[in-house]
Design a protein around this motif. Structure first.
Motif, PDB file in Angstrom:
ATOM      1  N   THR A  89       0.823  -1.207   0.000  1.00 30.85           N
ATOM      2  CA  THR A  89       0.000   0.000   0.000  1.00 30.85           C
ATOM      3  C   THR A  89       0.858   1.259   0.000  1.00 30.85           C
ATOM      4  O   THR A  89       0.594   2.215  -0.745  1.00 30.85           O
ATOM      5  CB  THR A  89      -0.930   0.013   1.227  1.00 30.85           C
ATOM      6  OG1 THR A  89      -1.790  -1.126   1.181  1.00 30.85           O
ATOM      7  CG2 THR A  89      -1.776   1.269   1.269  1.00 30.85           C
ATOM      8  N   GLU A 184      -8.944   1.041   4.134  1.00 31.51           N
ATOM      9  CA  GLU A 184      -9.153  -0.042   5.089  1.00 31.51           C
ATOM     10  C   GLU A 184      -7.881  -0.348   5.877  1.00 31.51           C
ATOM     11  O   GLU A 184      -6.797  -0.422   5.306  1.00 31.51           O
ATOM     12  CB  GLU A 184      -9.588  -1.313   4.362  1.00 31.51           C
ATOM     13  CG  GLU A 184     -11.039  -1.346   3.981  1.00 31.51           C
ATOM     14  CD  GLU A 184     -11.274  -0.846   2.576  1.00 31.51           C
ATOM     15  OE1 GLU A 184     -12.285  -1.245   1.984  1.00 31.51           O
ATOM     16  OE2 GLU A 184     -10.439  -0.060   2.063  1.00 31.51           O
ATOM     17  N   ARG A 187      -6.116  -4.992   5.112  1.00 28.10           N
ATOM     18  CA  ARG A 187      -6.225  -4.967   3.661  1.00 28.10           C
ATOM     19  C   ARG A 187      -5.979  -6.343   3.021  1.00 28.10           C
ATOM     20  O   ARG A 187      -5.098  -7.082   3.435  1.00 28.10           O
ATOM     21  CB  ARG A 187      -5.232  -3.957   3.081  1.00 28.10           C
ATOM     22  CG  ARG A 187      -5.425  -2.566   3.643  1.00 28.10           C
ATOM     23  CD  ARG A 187      -4.378  -1.599   3.165  1.00 28.10           C
ATOM     24  NE  ARG A 187      -4.578  -1.189   1.792  1.00 28.10           N
ATOM     25  CZ  ARG A 187      -5.450  -0.264   1.406  1.00 28.10           C
ATOM     26  NH1 ARG A 187      -6.202   0.347   2.293  1.00 28.10           N
ATOM     27  NH2 ARG A 187      -5.570   0.068   0.138  1.00 28.10           N
ATOM     28  N   ILE A 189      -5.381  -6.754  -0.718  1.00 31.15           N
ATOM     29  CA  ILE A 189      -5.267  -5.880  -1.876  1.00 31.15           C
ATOM     30  C   ILE A 189      -5.810  -6.521  -3.145  1.00 31.15           C
ATOM     31  O   ILE A 189      -6.514  -5.875  -3.935  1.00 31.15           O
ATOM     32  CB  ILE A 189      -3.800  -5.440  -2.068  1.00 31.15           C
ATOM     33  CG1 ILE A 189      -3.403  -4.490  -0.919  1.00 31.15           C
ATOM     34  CG2 ILE A 189      -3.596  -4.753  -3.410  1.00 31.15           C
ATOM     35  CD1 ILE A 189      -1.968  -4.049  -0.925  1.00 31.15           C
ATOM     36  N   SER A 232     -12.173  -8.954   5.498  1.00 33.12           N
ATOM     37  CA  SER A 232     -11.606  -7.654   5.113  1.00 33.12           C
ATOM     38  C   SER A 232     -10.848  -6.953   6.230  1.00 33.12           C
ATOM     39  O   SER A 232     -10.265  -5.887   5.995  1.00 33.12           O
ATOM     40  CB  SER A 232     -12.695  -6.703   4.580  1.00 33.12           C
ATOM     41  OG  SER A 232     -13.271  -7.220   3.424  1.00 33.12           O
TER      42      SER A 232
END
Length: 325
Positions: A89, A184, A187, A189, A232
């Motif tokens: 990220t 979030e 994550r 992804i 999630s």
């Protein structure tokens, strides 16, 4: 005036890969040569972003020295270990390219294949993910659990998440911009990218063995990663209820078999005791599982409500610009 964005940004999270870095750099240079020959890339058309995720060996020192002497290479040094998904990220958030590719730094993902992913995008795709055809050097346990996990996840989600794929892929800028906007805490992804939509396709490749050392994904990390993919989010303390629930249900099932054995083949039972114990054990396990799953979701809401930054970058290391006289 800001510099023109490159055509391609390549994000590479690294954790304790000191011995792999020299070979990785060699093959990345080979990738740049391929991009130049096949896609007419210039010197500033590609940037490579290493993300050091709190490595404990000499990874930081090796990459710092290299990135401060080689144009086009950058080192994002995170303040501590945040985990694989948040390291990716950080790299994606920083990338400036018109397209952004992600690959692991252990050389299981061949760098040269990025050129093939880039070429596939020219057919009008926004995401081209690398689908594993072979997974060399991985245990039977990991292969079978990964196979089962991806198919369970596909059944549980309301949108299409490609099976047998990792984070190795390339994305257009509009997909990347949407992904950057998603904050979030926990994550997954590849799931987030699938949720975004647009035109996506896969390209098969043979995954290599690790160049050096052992996988950084322990069984515990695999379980946490799988749980994040399904829910999630993630929180370790409240997982205890789930673990106790599954353990209770498992041992309850074993004890049920034992109780039935006593009932059917011996006289060592009390009237009515068998049915009561079976009901108590099974229902107790199911209740703990249910409470644990509720706790999982509540803990993720709690983590998200804190609104903390996803990661902290200590510094970005690169070639220092020449001072103007």
């Amino acid at each position: 005036m800001p510099a023109k964005p490159p055509l391609l940004s390549l994000v590479i999270p690294v954790y304790n890969e000191e011995k792999t870095i020299p070979e990785l750099v060699k093959r990345l240079r080979g990738l740049l040569t391929i991009l130049k020959e096949k896609h007419h890339f210039g010197k500033e058309d590609a940037e490579i972003l290493f993300v050091n995720d709190g490595s404990r060996d000499g990874t930081f020192d090796v990459l710092k020295k290299f990135c401060e002497s080689e144009p086009g290479f950058f080192l994002l040094n995170l303040s501590r270990n945040y985990g694989h998904q948040l390291a990716i990220t950080a790299g994606i958030d920083t990338a400036r390219g018109e397209t952004v590719a992600v690959m692991d730094g252990d050389l299981q993902d061949p760098p040269e294949f990025v050129a093939d992913l880039y070429a596939k995008m020219s057919e009008g795709y926004d995401v081209v993910y690398a689908r594993r055809k072979k997974r060399e050097g991985e245990s039977f346990f990991k292969l079978i659990t990964a196979h089962v996990f991806y198919r369970i996840l596909k059944k549980l989600t309301r949108f299409e998440i490609p099976i047998d794929t990792g984070d190795f892929r390339i994305m257009s800028r509009r997909v990347t911009d949407v992904l950057v906007s998603m904050k979030e805490q926990h994550r997954y992804i590849r799931g987030l990218i699938a949720w975004i939509g647009f035109k996506q396709t896969g390209l098969e490749y043979d995954r290599d063995e690790r160049f050096d050392g052992e996988t950084k994904f322990s069984v515990n990390k695999m379980l946490r990663f799988a749980l994040d993919g399904i829910t999630s989010f993630s929180s370790a303390p409240l997982k205890l209820s789930s673990y106790l629930g599954f353990a209770s249900a498992f041992f309850g099932a074993l004890y049920t078999i034992y109780i039935l054995y006593l009932k059917l083949f011996t006289d060592n039972t009390i009237q009515g005791w068998t049915s009561v114990m079976i009901v108590v054990l099974v229902l107790g396990g199911i209740q703990l599982i249910a409470l644990g799953m509720i706790g999982e979701y509540l803990s993720r809401v709690h983590d998200q409500s804190k609104n903390r930054p996803l990661y902290v970058i200590e510094k970005i290391y690169s070639v220092k610009p020449k001072s103007k006289r």
